[in-house]
Design a protein around this motif. Structure first.
Motif, PDB file in Angstrom:
ATOM      1  N   LYS A 104      62.248  56.669  42.818  1.00  0.00           N
ATOM      2  CA  LYS A 104      61.314  57.594  42.273  1.00  0.00           C
ATOM      3  C   LYS A 104      60.130  57.240  41.994  1.00  0.00           C
ATOM      4  N   ASP A 105      59.032  58.232  42.020  1.00  0.00           N
ATOM      5  CA  ASP A 105      57.794  57.692  41.556  1.00  0.00           C
ATOM      6  C   ASP A 105      57.739  58.929  40.549  1.00  0.00           C
ATOM      7  N   TYR A 106      57.048  58.118  39.282  1.00  0.00           N
ATOM      8  CA  TYR A 106      56.885  58.852  38.125  1.00  0.00           C
ATOM      9  C   TYR A 106      55.294  58.765  37.564  1.00  0.00           C
ATOM     10  N   TYR A 107      54.637  59.900  36.941  1.00  0.00           N
ATOM     11  CA  TYR A 107      53.375  59.941  36.636  1.00  0.00           C
ATOM     12  C   TYR A 107      53.534  60.304  35.103  1.00  0.00           C
TER      13      TYR A 107
ATOM     14  N   ILE B 281      55.467  62.958  30.889  1.00  0.00           N
ATOM     15  CA  ILE B 281      55.956  62.157  32.280  1.00  0.00           C
ATOM     16  C   ILE B 281      56.397  63.361  33.083  1.00  0.00           C
TER      17      ILE B 281
ATOM     18  N   GLU C  26      58.119  63.585  37.462  1.00  0.00           N
ATOM     19  CA  GLU C  26      58.235  63.024  38.510  1.00  0.00           C
ATOM     20  C   GLU C  26      57.057  63.760  39.678  1.00  0.00           C
TER      21      GLU C  26
ATOM     22  N   LEU D 278      63.188  61.747  32.277  1.00  0.00           N
ATOM     23  CA  LEU D 278      62.728  62.798  32.180  1.00  0.00           C
ATOM     24  C   LEU D 278      63.237  63.533  31.064  1.00  0.00           C
TER      25      LEU D 278
END
Length: 311
Positions: A142-145, A162, A164, A232
């Motif tokens: 998964k990509d997280y910002y 944070i 996803e 998260l």
């Protein structure tokens, strides 16, 4: 590995990204805050005299993102080269804050040093308020910002959030609040949590960030979570009650912060950060250009990173 610091002068908010092509890519805030500069080299120290350097993007003369281009970061996300940054419509301060929002540019070619960077638009955080310092973290598919954001309902300048990522420019909202300024060392001059960056090592995900005003009070804090936990869920994260990196008065390294992680050519973890070598600043520290990029190898003690002293 020992570094001759500073490695790169007058480059604040530094970020180094080591790609699978063997190159180190470097970007940072330039003193004029008017463009995004990108350079690359085969070695970390080579970034001081890079093999190539380009201007990936220059701000427009007017509009929502026409001033104060801050803290760009380059990442390879879902098969696309992306640079995330923050910018404002002017230098006007409203409600005690600048007016930054977060934006992205992309390069669809295989070579990020090609001149094919295009503007993507705003990355919506779900809160229409001051925000900046976005970073991207790929973990377990998964990509997280992760970013710094003002919430009008919370005292202070910025907190850490944070979310996803749905796409390289769209988040699954709402984001999760991870940290807000609460300790004395996070609230000197300004109540700030900003400049997050993540490292997955020794069974945990480590998140460092910067706190307080951008003078000699600037310092770094840290959060961590088990690498198999839900990133998260804020309950899973632990926050250090003390700073993990701060001004080194004997060595005259002031206000270390806005860091990132990379690896040297031998695979050892390296902390990249900026700092000044004096405290006598005329006016607002933001307009002082001499936050220089520095590097320092990280030691690991009992499974925890030991950053030592700023050098």
């Amino acid at each position: 590995m020992k570094f001759e610091n500073p490695v790169i002068e007058q480059r604040a908010d530094p970020q180094v990204y080591l790609h699978t092509d063997g190159y180190y890519y470097f970007t940072a805030s330039v003193p004029q805050y008017d463009r995004i500069e990108l350079r690359r080299a085969k070695t970390l120290t080579g970034l001081a005299q890079p093999e190539s350097i380009i201007t990936a993007w220059t701000k427009p003369d007017e509009g929502a993102y026409s001033d104060l281009v801050w803290a760009p970061e380059i990442h390879y996300v879902q098969g696309r080269w992306m640079i995330y940054f923050a910018a404002a419509p002017s230098r006007e301060i409203k409600d005690d804050l600048f007016q930054h929002r977060m934006y992205a540019i992309e390069n669809l070619s295989a070579d990020p040093m090609s001149p094919e960077w295009t503007f993507c638009g705003q990355v919506d955080s779900g809160i229409d308020a001051f925000c900046l310092d976005a970073t991207v973290f790929h973990h377990q598919g998964k990509d997280y910002y992760i970013w710094a954001q003002k919430d009008p309902a919370i005292a202070g300048n910025s907190n850490l959030y944070i979310a996803e990522m749905e796409t390289p420019t769209q988040l699954k909202l709402p984001g999760t609040l991870l940290s807000k300024p609460e300790f004395e060392w996070e609230t000197r001059g300004f109540m700030v949590n900003e400049g997050p960056y993540l490292l997955n090592s020794h069974g945990k995900v480590w998140l460092t960030y910067s706190a307080s005003a951008t003078d000699e009070n600037y310092c770094m804090g840290m959060l961590w979570v088990d690498e198999n936990a839900d990133l998260l869920d804020a309950v899973n994260w632990t926050k250090s009650p003390a700073p993990i990196f701060r001004t080194n008065w004997p060595e005259k390294v002031y206000g270390p912060g806005h860091s990132c992680f990379t690896k040297d050519e031998k695979g050892q973890d390296v902390l990249v950060y900026h700092a000044r070598d004096y405290t006598e600043i005329e006016g607002d520290p933001l307009w002082d250009p001499n936050r220089h990029t520095r590097m320092k190898s990280i030691a690991w003690v009992d499974g925890f990173p030991d950053f030592g002293a700023a050098v």
